[in-house]
Design a protein around this motif. Structure first.
Motif, PDB file in Angstrom:
ATOM      1  N   PRO A 255      -1.138  -4.288   3.717  1.00 47.55           N
ATOM      2  CA  PRO A 255       0.118  -4.960   3.351  1.00 47.55           C
ATOM      3  C   PRO A 255       1.173  -3.946   2.915  1.00 47.55           C
ATOM      4  O   PRO A 255       0.847  -2.973   2.228  1.00 47.55           O
ATOM      5  N   MET A 256       2.400  -4.165   3.348  1.00 50.36           N
ATOM      6  CA  MET A 256       3.476  -3.231   3.011  1.00 50.36           C
ATOM      7  C   MET A 256       4.822  -3.942   3.029  1.00 50.36           C
ATOM      8  O   MET A 256       5.023  -4.853   3.816  1.00 50.36           O
ATOM      9  N   HIS A 257       5.734  -3.523   2.166  1.00 49.33           N
ATOM     10  CA  HIS A 257       7.111  -3.986   2.267  1.00 49.33           C
ATOM     11  C   HIS A 257       7.701  -3.448   3.566  1.00 49.33           C
ATOM     12  O   HIS A 257       7.334  -2.360   3.998  1.00 49.33           O
ATOM     13  N   GLU A 258       8.633  -4.177   4.137  1.00 50.15           N
ATOM     14  CA  GLU A 258       9.352  -3.608   5.283  1.00 50.15           C
ATOM     15  C   GLU A 258      10.104  -2.370   4.816  1.00 50.15           C
ATOM     16  O   GLU A 258      10.168  -1.368   5.496  1.00 50.15           O
ATOM     17  N   ALA A 259      10.717  -2.490   3.657  1.00 47.78           N
ATOM     18  CA  ALA A 259      11.351  -1.338   3.027  1.00 47.78           C
ATOM     19  C   ALA A 259      11.052  -1.439   1.537  1.00 47.78           C
ATOM     20  O   ALA A 259      11.414  -2.415   0.900  1.00 47.78           O
ATOM     21  N   CYS A 260      10.371  -0.470   1.000  1.00 44.80           N
ATOM     22  CA  CYS A 260      10.025  -0.515  -0.419  1.00 44.80           C
ATOM     23  C   CYS A 260      11.297  -0.353  -1.253  1.00 44.80           C
ATOM     24  O   CYS A 260      12.224   0.333  -0.859  1.00 44.80           O
ATOM     25  N   GLU A 261      11.287  -1.007  -2.411  1.00 44.09           N
ATOM     26  CA  GLU A 261      12.511  -1.045  -3.218  1.00 44.09           C
ATOM     27  C   GLU A 261      12.446  -0.150  -4.440  1.00 44.09           C
ATOM     28  O   GLU A 261      13.262  -0.260  -5.329  1.00 44.09           O
ATOM     29  N   SER A 262      11.476   0.737  -4.497  1.00 47.92           N
ATOM     30  CA  SER A 262      11.231   1.480  -5.735  1.00 47.92           C
ATOM     31  C   SER A 262      12.432   2.297  -6.189  1.00 47.92           C
ATOM     32  O   SER A 262      12.564   2.603  -7.352  1.00 47.92           O
TER      33      SER A 262
ATOM     34  N   GLN B  31       0.807  -1.214   0.000  1.00 46.07           N
ATOM     35  CA  GLN B  31       0.000   0.000   0.000  1.00 46.07           C
ATOM     36  C   GLN B  31       0.846   1.272   0.000  1.00 46.07           C
ATOM     37  O   GLN B  31       0.324   2.367  -0.033  1.00 46.07           O
ATOM     38  N   ARG B  32       2.175   1.111   0.045  1.00 43.78           N
ATOM     39  CA  ARG B  32       3.043   2.279   0.018  1.00 43.78           C
ATOM     40  C   ARG B  32       3.585   2.512  -1.390  1.00 43.78           C
ATOM     41  O   ARG B  32       3.519   3.593  -1.915  1.00 43.78           O
ATOM     42  N   CYS B  33       4.111   1.416  -2.018  1.00 46.37           N
ATOM     43  CA  CYS B  33       4.705   1.614  -3.358  1.00 46.37           C
ATOM     44  C   CYS B  33       3.845   0.984  -4.454  1.00 46.37           C
ATOM     45  O   CYS B  33       4.179   1.093  -5.630  1.00 46.37           O
ATOM     46  N   LEU B  34       2.746   0.321  -4.082  1.00 44.26           N
ATOM     47  CA  LEU B  34       1.796  -0.282  -5.025  1.00 44.26           C
ATOM     48  C   LEU B  34       2.422  -1.369  -5.903  1.00 44.26           C
ATOM     49  O   LEU B  34       1.960  -1.630  -7.013  1.00 44.26           O
ATOM     50  N   LYS B  35       3.475  -1.992  -5.412  1.00 47.19           N
ATOM     51  CA  LYS B  35       4.067  -3.141  -6.100  1.00 47.19           C
ATOM     52  C   LYS B  35       3.779  -4.389  -5.285  1.00 47.19           C
ATOM     53  O   LYS B  35       3.473  -4.306  -4.101  1.00 47.19           O
ATOM     54  N   PRO B  36       3.905  -5.571  -5.934  1.00 42.95           N
ATOM     55  CA  PRO B  36       3.596  -6.808  -5.189  1.00 42.95           C
ATOM     56  C   PRO B  36       4.532  -6.986  -3.998  1.00 42.95           C
ATOM     57  O   PRO B  36       5.717  -6.660  -4.051  1.00 42.95           O
ATOM     58  N   VAL B  37       3.982  -7.489  -2.926  1.00 47.23           N
ATOM     59  CA  VAL B  37       4.768  -7.829  -1.745  1.00 47.23           C
ATOM     60  C   VAL B  37       4.325  -9.222  -1.289  1.00 47.23           C
ATOM     61  O   VAL B  37       3.137  -9.522  -1.238  1.00 47.23           O
ATOM     62  N   LEU B  38       5.302 -10.090  -1.039  1.00 43.54           N
ATOM     63  CA  LEU B  38       4.992 -11.436  -0.610  1.00 43.54           C
ATOM     64  C   LEU B  38       4.859 -11.447   0.913  1.00 43.54           C
ATOM     65  O   LEU B  38       5.834 -11.207   1.626  1.00 43.54           O
ATOM     66  N   VAL B  39       3.648 -11.699   1.381  1.00 41.00           N
ATOM     67  CA  VAL B  39       3.390 -11.650   2.821  1.00 41.00           C
ATOM     68  C   VAL B  39       3.343 -13.073   3.385  1.00 41.00           C
ATOM     69  O   VAL B  39       2.667 -13.944   2.834  1.00 41.00           O
ATOM     70  N   GLU B  40       4.079 -13.308   4.446  1.00 40.82           N
ATOM     71  CA  GLU B  40       4.078 -14.611   5.107  1.00 40.82           C
ATOM     72  C   GLU B  40       2.894 -14.668   6.077  1.00 40.82           C
ATOM     73  O   GLU B  40       2.742 -13.795   6.925  1.00 40.82           O
TER      74      GLU B  40
END
Ligand SMILES: [Zn+2]
Length: 180
Positions: free
Chosen positions: A140-147, A79-88
């Motif tokens: 859902p969010m990356h811990e650190a977005c990689e954009s 929800q921060r960078c709008l790219k897929p994030v794999l959530v465990e």
């Protein structure tokens, strides 16, 4: 060794009394509600394991317990960078089965474990899915977005913005020319 128990119509009481266990690996596609929340294909199957147990209770029949462990990976949209994030997703819970809804309601506040109503044929895989769905993050969010260091083609990529001429600057330049 094949188990005498069927996870989709589990005889919970007998399962607990036998201290039986079941485990399995199920493609995420099988869980329609969970799959509907995923973006793209999910290669890692859902792994689950259940252990039955009984516990003596003074002046009453033995309590029926079930321990459930499940894990899965869900590709969601950050929800921060709008790219897929794999959530465990991880489920590790104890359930106690009670005879009826009234007992469940009456004891629910005090019980640390989750209470379920005992039925003769219990769908364990539906419980697995319910619990996995509850473990889905609301945001859902990356811990650190990689954009910043993964340039990709697409509208959401902002890494090339600085190189493009600012449209207002271009407009201003045009206006200046007209005014000459
Ligand atoms: Zn992100």
């Amino acid at each position: 060794m094949t188990s005498a128990f069927d996870p989709t119509s589990l005889r919970v009481k007998a399962f607990a009394q036998a201290n039986a266990s079941l485990e399995g690996s199920v493609p995420v596609k099988h869980f329609e509600r969970l799959y509907a929340d995923c973006v793209g294909e999910v290669s890692t199957p859902v792994q689950w394991a259940a252990q039955g147990a009984t516990q003596k209770k003074a002046g009453a029949s033995d309590e029926i317990w079930l321990h459930l462990h499940a894990q899965a990976q869900a590709p969601l949209i950050c929800q921060r960078c709008l790219k897929p994030v794999l959530v465990e997703l991880l489920v590790d819970r104890d359930f106690r089965f009670v005879p009826d809804e009234a007992t469940a309601m009456a004891e629910d506040d005090e019980a640390e474990e989750d209470l379920l109503v005992l039925s003769s044929e219990f769908d364990l895989l539906a419980l697995v899915e319910d619990e996995l769905l509850m473990d889905l993050p609301l945001v859902p969010m990356h811990e650190a977005c990689e954009s910043e260091h993964v340039p990709t083609s697409g509208d959401l990529d902002t890494s090339g913005v600085a190189e493009k001429p600012n449209p207002f600057a271009v407009l201003a330049a045009l206006k200046t020319k007209k005014g000459d």
